[in-house]
Enzyme design. Structure first.
Site, PDB file in Angstrom:
ATOM      1  N   THR A  49       0.365   1.342   5.582  1.00  0.00           N
ATOM      2  CA  THR A  49      -0.855   1.310   6.386  1.00  0.00           C
ATOM      3  C   THR A  49      -0.651   0.504   7.661  1.00  0.00           C
ATOM      4  O   THR A  49      -1.283   0.770   8.684  1.00  0.00           O
ATOM      5  CB  THR A  49      -2.017   0.716   5.571  1.00  0.00           C
ATOM      6  OG1 THR A  49      -2.098   1.406   4.321  1.00  0.00           O
ATOM      7  CG2 THR A  49      -3.337   0.826   6.298  1.00  0.00           C
ATOM      8  N   TYR A 140       8.240  -1.096  -4.181  1.00  0.00           N
ATOM      9  CA  TYR A 140       7.209  -0.260  -3.583  1.00  0.00           C
ATOM     10  C   TYR A 140       7.499   1.189  -3.943  1.00  0.00           C
ATOM     11  O   TYR A 140       8.387   1.818  -3.375  1.00  0.00           O
ATOM     12  CB  TYR A 140       7.198  -0.463  -2.070  1.00  0.00           C
ATOM     13  CG  TYR A 140       6.064   0.215  -1.332  1.00  0.00           C
ATOM     14  CD1 TYR A 140       5.031   0.873  -1.990  1.00  0.00           C
ATOM     15  CD2 TYR A 140       6.046   0.207   0.061  1.00  0.00           C
ATOM     16  CE1 TYR A 140       4.005   1.489  -1.304  1.00  0.00           C
ATOM     17  CE2 TYR A 140       5.017   0.823   0.766  1.00  0.00           C
ATOM     18  CZ  TYR A 140       4.003   1.463   0.079  1.00  0.00           C
ATOM     19  OH  TYR A 140       2.997   2.081   0.772  1.00  0.00           O
ATOM     20  N   LYS A 170       4.247  -2.223  -6.583  1.00  0.00           N
ATOM     21  CA  LYS A 170       3.091  -1.518  -6.054  1.00  0.00           C
ATOM     22  C   LYS A 170       3.323  -0.041  -6.257  1.00  0.00           C
ATOM     23  O   LYS A 170       4.351   0.510  -5.831  1.00  0.00           O
ATOM     24  CB  LYS A 170       2.887  -1.786  -4.559  1.00  0.00           C
ATOM     25  CG  LYS A 170       1.686  -0.995  -4.013  1.00  0.00           C
ATOM     26  CD  LYS A 170       1.590  -0.947  -2.514  1.00  0.00           C
ATOM     27  CE  LYS A 170       0.412  -0.039  -2.116  1.00  0.00           C
ATOM     28  NZ  LYS A 170       0.322   0.163  -0.662  1.00  0.00           N
ATOM     29  N   ILE A 212      -3.374  -2.992  -4.512  1.00  0.00           N
ATOM     30  CA  ILE A 212      -2.969  -3.135  -3.114  1.00  0.00           C
ATOM     31  C   ILE A 212      -3.384  -1.840  -2.445  1.00  0.00           C
ATOM     32  O   ILE A 212      -2.766  -0.792  -2.653  1.00  0.00           O
ATOM     33  CB  ILE A 212      -1.463  -3.372  -2.957  1.00  0.00           C
ATOM     34  CG1 ILE A 212      -1.035  -4.624  -3.722  1.00  0.00           C
ATOM     35  CG2 ILE A 212      -1.099  -3.503  -1.479  1.00  0.00           C
ATOM     36  CD1 ILE A 212       0.476  -4.850  -3.756  1.00  0.00           C
TER      37      ILE A 212
END
Length: 299
Positions: A49, A140, A170, A212
């Protein structure tokens, strides 16, 4: 394994950009402080993001330094993954030197079909290069973009080799079953799905350490109330806000929503290859967002 301070509602924070396409640190810090004041437990700086892979190494290091100097570092996770191993090593080392509470590491994402040993070699270099700080490493998992999943076997191999340096994961795959299985692996990893919808499963005794999420940029107070206050109506508002962005290019639309929330169009610009969304459509989304945001609490 020693728990880090990174738990709860974590905003995958946007990175405002200047007209010259540099990170806009003053706007970034203003928004970051607002999110923390609204109840976000932490911030994921320079993630997907945050358009991290669209910025240069120098730009990423500069924003890291601004964040570390202006925000509580024990509440900051920073994305340090890169296609080039040396870049990932340098970014992770810099994150540790800056005092971040964790580094969120994408796998090397250009070559596909790499095996476990190749990913272990990548992490060998990262772990060695950042050994002085010992910064906790978070995996991730975003196979839709990286093309290289952190499979259960790979996660187990990473934990076996690096022990407590691998602090959590995540998951942006959207597969809650996968996230639950990772959370159940030996080693007690902190697992963060990427949606506020799981916050009822992150309360005391739940399998997840929190979430998250990109949409925490505009749902922070509702998400915090859902997790820490047990407020199911707030959870419904947070998930309704997230649903507004379904099917849309998330980063451009979210930056426009943040711009509206902050009353500052300077939050809206995106880096290539993103393009700005249609202003009329954005206005409609912002109106819907405000309706949800201001909905009265249920008795």
């Amino acid at each position: 394994m020693t728990r880090t301070s990174l738990r709860g509602v974590i905003a995958a924070i946007v990175t405002p950009a200047t007209p010259g396409l540099d990170p806009d640190a003053p706007r970034f810090l203003r928004h970051a402080r607002q999110l923390l004041a609204e109840g976000a437990d932490g911030l994921n700086v320079l993630g997907t993001t945050g358009e991290a892979t669209s910025f240069s190494l120098d730009q990423r290091r500069g924003l890291m330094e601004a964040a570390a100097a202006g925000l509580p570092r024990d509440r900051l996770m920073v994305g340090t993954g890169a296609a080039a191993t040396r870049d990932a090593v340098e970014l992770t080392r810099h994150a540790g030197d800056c005092g971040f509470a964790g580094a969120l590491v994408l796998p090397p994402f250009y070559y596909k079909g790499v095996g476990t040993e190749g990913i272990l070699r990548y992490f060998d270099a990262i772990a060695e290069g950042s050994a002085a700080s010992g910064i906790p490493l978070y995996l991730y998992n975003f196979p839709a973009l990286s093309g290289v999943p952190y499979t259960e076997d790979l996660v187990s191999a990473l934990v076996a080799r690096f022990g407590g340096r691998i602090a959590g994961l995540k998951d942006s795959s959207g597969d809650i079953g996968y996230a639950r299985r990772i959370a159940a692996l030996p080693g007690g990893l902190d697992v963060f799905p990427s949606s506020e919808a799981v916050l009822d499963q992150a309360r005391a005794g739940g399998p997840f350490a929190g979430c998250i999420s990109a949409t925490v940029n505009v749902s922070a107070r509702h998400a915090a109330a859902a997790l820490h206050g047990g407020d199911d109506a707030a959870l419904q508002r947070a998930t309704a806000i997230r649903a507004l962005f379904d099917g849309k290019p998330l980063v451009p639309w979210l930056k426009q929503a943040v711009a509206a929330r902050m009353g500052d169009p300077g939050y809206g610009p995106v880096l290539p290859p993103f393009v700005p969304p249609d202003p009329a459509a954005v206005a409609t989304l912002v109106t819907e967002l405000e309706k949800i945001d201001k909905a009265p609490a249920r008795p």
